[in-house]
Design a protein around this motif. Structure first.
Motif, PDB file in Angstrom:
ATOM      1  N   ARG A 220       0.830  -1.200   0.000  1.00 48.12           N
ATOM      2  CA  ARG A 220       0.000   0.000   0.000  1.00 48.12           C
ATOM      3  C   ARG A 220       0.864   1.250   0.000  1.00 48.12           C
ATOM      4  NH1 ARG A 220      -4.637  -1.278   4.591  1.00 48.12           N
ATOM      5  NH2 ARG A 220      -5.353  -3.246   3.749  1.00 48.12           N
ATOM      6  N   ILE A 221       0.462   2.235  -0.784  1.00 49.22           N
ATOM      7  CA  ILE A 221       1.125   3.528  -0.821  1.00 49.22           C
ATOM      8  C   ILE A 221       0.032   4.590  -0.718  1.00 49.22           C
ATOM      9  CG2 ILE A 221       2.585   5.101  -2.125  1.00 49.22           C
ATOM     10  CD1 ILE A 221       3.891   2.732  -3.445  1.00 49.22           C
ATOM     11  N   TYR A 222       0.077   5.371   0.342  1.00 57.70           N
ATOM     12  CA  TYR A 222      -0.943   6.397   0.578  1.00 57.70           C
ATOM     13  C   TYR A 222      -0.425   7.745   0.075  1.00 57.70           C
ATOM     14  CZ  TYR A 222      -3.529   3.108   3.460  1.00 57.70           C
ATOM     15  OH  TYR A 222      -4.260   2.019   3.892  1.00 57.70           O
ATOM     16  N   LEU A 223      -1.217   8.393  -0.781  1.00 59.00           N
ATOM     17  CA  LEU A 223      -0.805   9.628  -1.445  1.00 59.00           C
ATOM     18  C   LEU A 223      -1.845  10.730  -1.334  1.00 59.00           C
ATOM     19  CD1 LEU A 223       0.550   7.858  -4.637  1.00 59.00           C
ATOM     20  CD2 LEU A 223       1.964   9.022  -2.947  1.00 59.00           C
ATOM     21  N   GLN A 224      -2.833  10.592  -0.494  1.00 58.85           N
ATOM     22  CA  GLN A 224      -3.895  11.589  -0.427  1.00 58.85           C
ATOM     23  C   GLN A 224      -3.372  12.922   0.104  1.00 58.85           C
ATOM     24  OE1 GLN A 224      -3.748   8.890   1.482  1.00 58.85           O
ATOM     25  NE2 GLN A 224      -4.111   9.424   3.621  1.00 58.85           N
ATOM     26  N   GLU A 225      -4.103  13.975  -0.255  1.00 59.95           N
ATOM     27  CA  GLU A 225      -3.802  15.342   0.188  1.00 59.95           C
ATOM     28  C   GLU A 225      -2.405  15.799  -0.234  1.00 59.95           C
ATOM     29  OE1 GLU A 225      -5.776  17.503   1.196  1.00 59.95           O
ATOM     30  OE2 GLU A 225      -7.535  16.276   1.628  1.00 59.95           O
ATOM     31  N   ASN A 226      -2.027  15.497  -1.473  1.00 64.13           N
ATOM     32  CA  ASN A 226      -0.849  16.075  -2.102  1.00 64.13           C
ATOM     33  C   ASN A 226      -1.334  16.944  -3.259  1.00 64.13           C
ATOM     34  OD1 ASN A 226       2.027  15.043  -1.200  1.00 64.13           O
ATOM     35  ND2 ASN A 226       0.648  13.296  -0.984  1.00 64.13           N
ATOM     36  N   PRO A 227      -0.615  18.022  -3.591  1.00 64.44           N
ATOM     37  CA  PRO A 227      -1.042  18.887  -4.704  1.00 64.44           C
ATOM     38  C   PRO A 227      -0.698  18.279  -6.062  1.00 64.44           C
ATOM     39  CG  PRO A 227       0.970  19.751  -3.734  1.00 64.44           C
ATOM     40  CD  PRO A 227       0.560  18.579  -2.875  1.00 64.44           C
ATOM     41  N   LEU A 228      -1.225  17.113  -6.349  1.00 63.29           N
ATOM     42  CA  LEU A 228      -0.902  16.405  -7.587  1.00 63.29           C
ATOM     43  C   LEU A 228      -1.532  17.098  -8.790  1.00 63.29           C
ATOM     44  CD1 LEU A 228      -1.528  12.769  -6.284  1.00 63.29           C
ATOM     45  CD2 LEU A 228       0.690  13.869  -6.615  1.00 63.29           C
ATOM     46  N   VAL A 229      -0.770  17.130  -9.868  1.00 64.53           N
ATOM     47  CA  VAL A 229      -1.275  17.679 -11.120  1.00 64.53           C
ATOM     48  C   VAL A 229      -2.114  16.604 -11.799  1.00 64.53           C
ATOM     49  CG1 VAL A 229      -0.650  18.598 -13.375  1.00 64.53           C
ATOM     50  CG2 VAL A 229       0.706  19.209 -11.350  1.00 64.53           C
ATOM     51  N   CYS A 230      -3.365  16.908 -12.052  1.00 61.90           N
ATOM     52  CA  CYS A 230      -4.279  15.913 -12.601  1.00 61.90           C
ATOM     53  C   CYS A 230      -4.120  15.865 -14.117  1.00 61.90           C
ATOM     54  CB  CYS A 230      -5.712  16.276 -12.217  1.00 61.90           C
ATOM     55  SG  CYS A 230      -6.909  15.015 -12.682  1.00 61.90           S
ATOM     56  N   ASP A 231      -3.193  15.051 -14.594  1.00 61.70           N
ATOM     57  CA  ASP A 231      -3.009  14.866 -16.037  1.00 61.70           C
ATOM     58  C   ASP A 231      -3.592  13.517 -16.450  1.00 61.70           C
ATOM     59  OD1 ASP A 231      -1.221  13.117 -14.923  1.00 61.70           O
ATOM     60  OD2 ASP A 231       0.578  14.130 -15.655  1.00 61.70           O
ATOM     61  N   CYS A 232      -3.439  13.172 -17.722  1.00 66.03           N
ATOM     62  CA  CYS A 232      -4.048  11.941 -18.239  1.00 66.03           C
ATOM     63  C   CYS A 232      -3.410  10.692 -17.635  1.00 66.03           C
ATOM     64  CB  CYS A 232      -3.939  11.912 -19.762  1.00 66.03           C
ATOM     65  SG  CYS A 232      -4.900  13.210 -20.580  1.00 66.03           S
ATOM     66  N   ALA A 233      -2.096  10.742 -17.369  1.00 66.69           N
ATOM     67  CA  ALA A 233      -1.436   9.584 -16.760  1.00 66.69           C
ATOM     68  C   ALA A 233      -1.962   9.339 -15.348  1.00 66.69           C
ATOM     69  CB  ALA A 233       0.072   9.796 -16.746  1.00 66.69           C
ATOM     70  N   VAL A 250      -9.565   3.985  -2.270  1.00 66.70           N
ATOM     71  CA  VAL A 250     -10.973   3.855  -1.914  1.00 66.70           C
ATOM     72  C   VAL A 250     -11.262   4.502  -0.559  1.00 66.70           C
ATOM     73  CG1 VAL A 250     -12.807   2.196  -1.410  1.00 66.70           C
ATOM     74  CG2 VAL A 250     -11.232   1.781  -3.311  1.00 66.70           C
ATOM     75  N   ASP A 251     -10.362   4.322   0.396  1.00 62.34           N
ATOM     76  CA  ASP A 251     -10.594   4.863   1.731  1.00 62.34           C
ATOM     77  C   ASP A 251     -10.495   6.380   1.785  1.00 62.34           C
ATOM     78  OD1 ASP A 251     -10.904   2.290   2.571  1.00 62.34           O
ATOM     79  OD2 ASP A 251      -8.916   2.094   3.465  1.00 62.34           O
ATOM     80  N   PHE A 252      -9.766   6.987   0.848  1.00 64.22           N
ATOM     81  CA  PHE A 252      -9.574   8.442   0.855  1.00 64.22           C
ATOM     82  C   PHE A 252      -9.893   9.021  -0.521  1.00 64.22           C
ATOM     83  CE2 PHE A 252      -6.715   6.639   4.033  1.00 64.22           C
ATOM     84  CZ  PHE A 252      -7.004   7.407   5.153  1.00 64.22           C
ATOM     85  N   ARG A 253     -10.949   8.533  -1.129  1.00 71.63           N
ATOM     86  CA  ARG A 253     -11.285   8.941  -2.493  1.00 71.63           C
ATOM     87  C   ARG A 253     -11.501  10.443  -2.596  1.00 71.63           C
ATOM     88  NH1 ARG A 253     -10.818  10.163  -6.692  1.00 71.63           N
ATOM     89  NH2 ARG A 253     -11.999   9.741  -8.579  1.00 71.63           N
ATOM     90  N   GLY A 254     -12.089  11.072  -1.594  1.00 72.28           N
ATOM     91  CA  GLY A 254     -12.371  12.494  -1.653  1.00 72.28           C
ATOM     92  C   GLY A 254     -11.164  13.379  -1.477  1.00 72.28           C
ATOM     93  N   GLU A 255      -9.990  12.797  -1.172  1.00 69.79           N
ATOM     94  CA  GLU A 255      -8.788  13.591  -0.929  1.00 69.79           C
ATOM     95  C   GLU A 255      -7.771  13.456  -2.051  1.00 69.79           C
ATOM     96  OE1 GLU A 255      -7.324  12.708   2.985  1.00 69.79           O
ATOM     97  OE2 GLU A 255      -9.351  12.637   3.832  1.00 69.79           O
ATOM     98  N   TYR A 256      -8.214  12.949  -3.205  1.00 71.08           N
ATOM     99  CA  TYR A 256      -7.371  12.858  -4.393  1.00 71.08           C
ATOM    100  C   TYR A 256      -7.912  13.814  -5.452  1.00 71.08           C
ATOM    101  CZ  TYR A 256      -4.767   8.697  -2.916  1.00 71.08           C
ATOM    102  OH  TYR A 256      -3.948   7.814  -2.254  1.00 71.08           O
TER     103      TYR A 256
END
Length: 504
Positions: A220-233, A250-256
């Motif tokens: 598991r790798i948790y990445l929620q609440e990072n300022p990720l750039v939402c590109d196609c990849a 799934v557990d943090f869907r609203g934070e992506y």
């Protein structure tokens, strides 16, 4: 009348024995293996058995005279600022848990933990650490859990986690990292079985999507609440994780980013994306030939700028790879081309692309590839997937046989049946299941022999019962079963993994 001898102070007389409490305590410590010279709890600290807590004392250095037999040491909520090489003046060979959270530690020297070589849990959370330097945790080869969340870490230098071969869980949440630390996985001296990584609440803007598709198969790798750039990849990655029901998403869907309610999202080219239901398909080819596998949900008219990743049984490839001599090639329209197919190429392949559509659990991003005849490919796939299951089955069968044999031997030699005269004058064993008797000729002749004994398994003979009554089994040995984290500084042998919910 005999005079009564006076007893020295501090001694008691119990049952005629003189007992000295200090001497008894000393004897108890020696029996438990605790060195008497260090078995004194420092002032203001709390000591309970092998657990020591010196928390919340505003300490700027380690208290002197700590019992070296401790397995858990709590130094949280103090004023420690630096951990030098000799900040621990003595060896703690039994220490399994060290808590240093809620201090002001901003500097850790190399080899600072040489005095605690058997640590399993190290908590450095809520401090002021900014950089993880090389050889920071040298010697902690048994460490399984490292807590570094809520610091100010901006950089993890190569070799910072050297010697942490057993590390399984790493918490880096709430720091200032701007790049994904891939070196944690591929550096030769680093962790070899990292199954949990928390990078939430950092400053990551880009993700190595191709590497993550491979890494998240194992943990598991948790990445929620990072300022990720939402590109196609990234959109393709999140869609695939959502279809796989990957728990960190799934557990943090609203934070992506790239959520349904977060706006229009990236403008990925949708030409060639099919609305047909995605169904699992099988493609078969002979060894040595070329095989083309279309991406599920993408038509042949897909544009060349579409980002497509393919998860193969052995690696991950993408459409940006341009190597004419490669064995696996992703064509511009997303089709996977296998050049010179090998039997080892057989297996399940997953196509990851930004389709921007909703999927129900019955759809599939995956296809099956068979190189050679179906039976050969199935056998290879079965060996890959169920080698562990075969081992478990063989071990269980062997263990059951051993237990059955032991039970039979115990029954034979611990509860022997006595042969004696019955009321009717015949010699027998009471008509029960398993008997230990002499040779049958002895029974007929009435003679007794000191040797030549035989073991016989006979049908039960119910005394004073009808001859035609149904027979019952003599001994029922069926349904024989065998039943075979360390927490708060305690050690267990033969610990079981982790954490479930891995990527397939």
């Amino acid at each position: 009348m005999q005079p009564i001898a006076s007893q020295p102070s501090g001694q008691t007389n119990v049952g005629g024995c003189h007992c000295n409490p200090p001497a008894a305590a000393l004897l108890l410590l020696l029996c438990l293996g605790f060195p008497t010279s260090v078995a004194v709890c420092p002032p203001y600290c709390l000591c309970a058995s092998d657990i020591i807590s010196c928390s919340g004392l505003n300490l700027s250095k380690l208290p002197s005279g700590l019992p070296s037999y401790a397995t858990r040491l709590d130094l949280s909520h103090n004023a420690l600022t630096a951990l030098s090489t000799d900040w621990i003046p003595q060896q703690f060979h039994r220490l399994a848990t060290l808590v240093l959270s809620r201090n002001s530690i901003n500097q850790i020297e190399a080899n600072a933990f040489n005095a605690t070589p058997h640590l399993l849990h190290l908590d450095l959370s809520s401090n002021r650490i900014t950089v993880l330097n090389v050889s920071l945790f040298t010697g902690l080869k048994e460490l399984k859990e490292l807590l570094l969340f809520d610091n100010q870490i901006v950089q993890i230098n190569p070799g910072a986690l050297d010697d942490l071969h057993s590390l399984q869980r790493l918490y880096l949440s709430g720091n200032k990292l701007k790049a994904f630390p891939l070196g944690l996985y591929w550096e030769p001296g680093g962790p070899r079985n990292l199954t949990f990584l928390d990078l939430s609440y950092n400053r990551l803007t880009k993700l190595p999507v191709q590497s993550l598709l491979s890494l998240t198969r194992q943990g598991r790798i948790y990445l929620q609440e990072n300022p990720l750039v939402c590109d196609c990849a990234l959109l393709a990655l999140l869609e695939y994780w959502l279809w796989k029901q990957y728990r960190p998403l799934v557990d943090f869907r609203g934070e992506y980013p790239c959520r349904e309610d977060s706006g229009p999202g990236p403008t990925c080219n949708q030409q060639g994306v099919s609305d047909m239901p995605l169904e699992s398909q099988t493609y078969q080819e002979e060894p040595g030939k070329w095989l083309r596998v279309p991406c599920p949900g993408l038509g042949s008219s897909a544009q060349e700028d579409l980002v497509v990743f393919w998860l193969t049984p052995r690696t991950v490839v993408n459409s940006s790879t341009d190597d004419p001599s490669a064995h696996l090639i992703v064509l511009p329209n997303g089709t996977l081309e296998i050049r010179g197919a090998l039997v080892e190429d057989s297996g399940t392949y997953g196509c990851v692309a930004a389709r921007q559509r909703h999927y129900d659990p019955y759809t599939s991003f995956e296809v099956n590839v068979v190189v050679g005849n179906v039976s050969t490919a199935s056998a290879i796939g079965s060996v890959r997937r169920s080698g562990t299951e075969h081992f478990n089955t063989a071990f269980t069968t062997l263990a059951s046989c051993v237990v059955s044999i032991v039970l039979v031997l115990l029954y034979l030699y611990l509860t022997p049946c006595r042969c004696r005269e019955s009321r009717g004058g015949s010699r027998g064993c009471g008509g029960r299941a398993i008997i230990l008797c002499s040779d049958p000729r002895e029974v007929e002749s009435g003679q007794q022999w000191s040797n030549g004994k035989r073991v016989a398994f006979l049908e039960p003979q119910a005394e004073d019962s009808n001859i035609g009554s149904p027979k019952t089994p003599a001994v029922n040995l069926d349904h024989s079963t065998i039943e075979g984290i360390l927490k708060n500084g305690s050690r267990t042998v033969g610990q079981s993994p982790i954490d479930p919910d891995h990527m397939a």
